[in-house]
Design a protein around this motif. Sequence first.
Motif, mmCIF file in Angstrom:
data_model
loop_
_atom_site.group_PDB
_atom_site.id
_atom_site.type_symbol
_atom_site.label_atom_id
_atom_site.label_comp_id
_atom_site.label_asym_id
_atom_site.label_seq_id
_atom_site.Cartn_x
_atom_site.Cartn_y
_atom_site.Cartn_z
ATOM 1 N N TYR A 90 22.673 -82.020 39.498
ATOM 2 C CA TYR A 90 23.272 -82.965 40.437
ATOM 3 C C TYR A 90 22.884 -84.409 40.146
ATOM 4 O O TYR A 90 23.493 -85.331 40.665
ATOM 5 C CB TYR A 90 22.980 -82.571 41.892
ATOM 6 C CG TYR A 90 21.587 -82.870 42.393
ATOM 7 C CD1 TYR A 90 21.273 -84.114 42.934
ATOM 8 C CD2 TYR A 90 20.592 -81.908 42.369
ATOM 9 C CE1 TYR A 90 20.001 -84.391 43.412
ATOM 10 C CE2 TYR A 90 19.315 -82.176 42.844
ATOM 11 C CZ TYR A 90 19.032 -83.420 43.360
ATOM 12 O OH TYR A 90 17.775 -83.689 43.827
ATOM 13 N N ARG A 123 18.885 -70.366 35.206
ATOM 14 C CA ARG A 123 19.829 -70.971 34.267
ATOM 15 C C ARG A 123 19.110 -72.085 33.498
ATOM 16 O O ARG A 123 19.120 -72.093 32.280
ATOM 17 C CB ARG A 123 21.025 -71.524 35.045
ATOM 18 C CG ARG A 123 22.234 -71.751 34.206
ATOM 19 C CD ARG A 123 23.473 -71.900 35.029
ATOM 20 N NE ARG A 123 23.406 -73.026 35.959
ATOM 21 C CZ ARG A 123 24.411 -73.394 36.737
ATOM 22 N NH1 ARG A 123 25.551 -72.712 36.720
ATOM 23 N NH2 ARG A 123 24.296 -74.418 37.548
ATOM 24 N N THR A 124 18.478 -73.003 34.213
ATOM 25 C CA THR A 124 17.701 -74.052 33.548
ATOM 26 C C THR A 124 16.294 -74.055 34.153
ATOM 27 O O THR A 124 16.166 -74.150 35.372
ATOM 28 C CB THR A 124 18.324 -75.446 33.793
ATOM 29 O OG1 THR A 124 19.730 -75.364 33.580
ATOM 30 C CG2 THR A 124 17.718 -76.487 32.865
ATOM 31 N N THR A 163 13.296 -75.955 45.272
ATOM 32 C CA THR A 163 13.210 -74.917 46.305
ATOM 33 C C THR A 163 12.788 -73.580 45.693
ATOM 34 O O THR A 163 11.856 -72.925 46.176
ATOM 35 C CB THR A 163 14.571 -74.757 47.017
ATOM 36 O OG1 THR A 163 14.928 -76.002 47.616
ATOM 37 C CG2 THR A 163 14.514 -73.670 48.074
ATOM 38 N N LYS A 170 15.924 -83.993 35.515
ATOM 39 C CA LYS A 170 15.977 -83.206 36.747
ATOM 40 C C LYS A 170 14.769 -83.573 37.591
ATOM 41 O O LYS A 170 13.771 -84.050 37.067
ATOM 42 C CB LYS A 170 15.931 -81.708 36.435
ATOM 43 C CG LYS A 170 17.243 -81.184 35.892
ATOM 44 C CD LYS A 170 17.188 -79.697 35.662
ATOM 45 C CE LYS A 170 18.522 -79.189 35.172
ATOM 46 N NZ LYS A 170 19.507 -78.998 36.229
ATOM 47 N N ASP A 226 6.907 -82.113 48.504
ATOM 48 C CA ASP A 226 6.353 -82.322 47.171
ATOM 49 C C ASP A 226 5.878 -83.760 46.953
ATOM 50 O O ASP A 226 5.451 -84.121 45.870
ATOM 51 C CB ASP A 226 7.288 -81.825 46.067
ATOM 52 C CG ASP A 226 8.576 -82.601 45.970
ATOM 53 O OD1 ASP A 226 8.715 -83.601 46.688
ATOM 54 O OD2 ASP A 226 9.434 -82.203 45.165
ATOM 55 N N ARG A 261 24.531 -75.531 28.075
ATOM 56 C CA ARG A 261 24.603 -75.492 29.522
ATOM 57 C C ARG A 261 25.846 -76.134 30.144
ATOM 58 O O ARG A 261 26.210 -75.806 31.276
ATOM 59 C CB ARG A 261 23.349 -76.176 30.088
ATOM 60 C CG ARG A 261 22.151 -75.292 30.192
ATOM 61 C CD ARG A 261 22.262 -74.427 31.443
ATOM 62 N NE ARG A 261 22.101 -75.241 32.646
ATOM 63 C CZ ARG A 261 23.080 -75.624 33.435
ATOM 64 N NH1 ARG A 261 24.325 -75.283 33.173
ATOM 65 N NH2 ARG A 261 22.858 -76.347 34.495
#
Length: 600
Positions: free
Chosen positions: A556, A271-272, A251, A386, A114, A26
């Motif tokens: 991020y 992607r992930t 999201t 993440k 959440d 990645r």
Amino acid sequence: MTNPEAPSSEELAELRRRYRLERERRVRPDGARQYLTADAEFGYYADDPYAAEAGERAPVRDRVDVAVVGGGFGGILAGARLRQQGIGRIRVLEKGGDFGGTWYWNRYPGIHCDIESHVYLPMLDETGYVPEWKYSPGEEIRRHAVRIAEKFDLYADALFSTSVTSLTWDETSQAWIVTTDRGDKFRATYVITATGTLSELKLPGIPGIENFEGHTFHTSRWDYGYTGGTPDGGLTGLAGKRVGVVGTGATGVQVIPKLAEDAGHVYVFQRTPSTVDVRANRRTTARDVGADRDGWARERRDNFLRIVSGESVEDDLVADRWTSSAGLLEKLLPSFRRPADRRAFEAAYEIADAAKMNEVRARVERIVADADTAEKLKPWYRYACKRPTFSDSYLQAFNRDNVTLVDTADTHGIERMTERGVVVGDSEYELDCLVFATGFSVGVSGVHSGKLSVRGRDGVQLLDAVRQRGPRSLHGFTSNGFPNLIRLGAMQSAPSVNFTHVLDEHAVHAAALVAAAEAEGAVIEPSREAEDAWIAVLAEGAPDHEWFHAECTPGYYNGEGRGRPNAPSAYPHGAAAFHDLLKRWREESMDEVLKAGQAS
Ligand code: NDP
């Protein structure tokens, strides 16, 4: 399936190998530069779809007590807490057409908080409002933001559809001169910035993105004119349409099930994969949460914060997957508290992490019928790499005939776009519409973005000072050379997943500082020695997360895979302990930042 309670050492070794491979697959050499911002030719992506056309208005030229930059929860709470301190003229300046910040901009279908609403929605004790759902829909949260702003009379002086362009300290008037993109130029004795951390939307830098002739927009500017419907669904405009979604973070996980209900076909370009845990949302009553007792919301919020900060508490009032995941280590090693032995801690942490991730992957297998799709939806990284997500409809959506998962991990995301659609490997996916659920640039808004010039004493630019001496502050809020400027946010303070709680504690603190300065006719400005002392506190015992993030898949949280070069340092003992420290400091030491009025 592996034993979720105690993965063996062979299993751990295998997981380490798998996680490393996933990360290598990645990492991109262009890191954070892969993204586009909504500027220049892409500027229209950031237009406000919710505000009435910002008509002409006369520029303001007056003086207020406090200018608050940002009308999200940070700014609203600062305004409310200032009102409670009896401060008179408070002017909130907000880019959007109303209060709400994140919840003003993000109105995509399926949007929910959440974090449990009874701890996320601030000032429930003060407003008497009791949320209707365990996890509120976005509109309930936005309306609550408006409720607080109305209750504390923040509309009176507010300026909407207005961006602050500069803040300049004026020694003569002992005030900040505030200018905006609407021609305003006024003075404010104090400035509080609350510009958010996830407010600048980002787009994927896919080659050919500008060539696509179908419809596109970012989730934080949902185009209901095109899709029809509301955040609850009913997207009738998408009937029979081929809709692509880029992004499967917090999201994407909320929006994709809603798109699947109404679109002709949904292509999810992943992607992930996210970790997707149980949600169990339900309607709640005031009785369920003991809302008949004074201070019930404060108590619940404190309880949640202590649990997610790793502290032990007697009762888990919220009792959801955030709190059970935070308590996992305790369950695994009941005698475990703070790490006296760092190696033992890391080893125990890895076991708990593997158990949790095994559980998350097992859930994918249980829910997703097609084995190949299930395999692609399994996350292969450690839990905290993440932001975890929660949904009881996301994984289920992949069992529908009109949803296709397109795994783009091997090509580092979508390879290119054409006039007709999206290319991944040998396939071109023709689309009518492509939705970007690609998130936000972190920490680039407001005073650290360079877009907003901040000049303190002697004309010193805040950004120059940071470049020369590194970020320096007392508690993250105030800095030497920048009198009466209070910055709310995560820098050099203590963040938490329940960020509105953090912001409220900061707002209480900021309002107390302003009230004390008003009472004493002083300016708020820490000495360099006070900054040094605070930086020493941050450095001492700061957990070294670098090693952890260096092994994570990119995102991020870790500067797109490069460790955490720009991570602001945080108070090492967690948010709950930080708030206790602030309270003590206000009671015992607040005078240390109050200087006589004409200090220089
Ligand atoms: P994220 O940054 O978390 O996710 C962006 C997504 O876009 C990722 O899946 C990313 O993949 C993907 N992506 C980016 N570029 C490409 C590309 N070129 N090709 C394919 N995929 C791509 O943004 P979100 O908006 O989901 O969430 C941002 C934050 O907002 C959350 O972490 C959370 O803090 C907050 N949030 C909170 C909610 C709440 O209820 N409190 C709800 C929603 C969001 P990859 O992972 O591979 O980079």
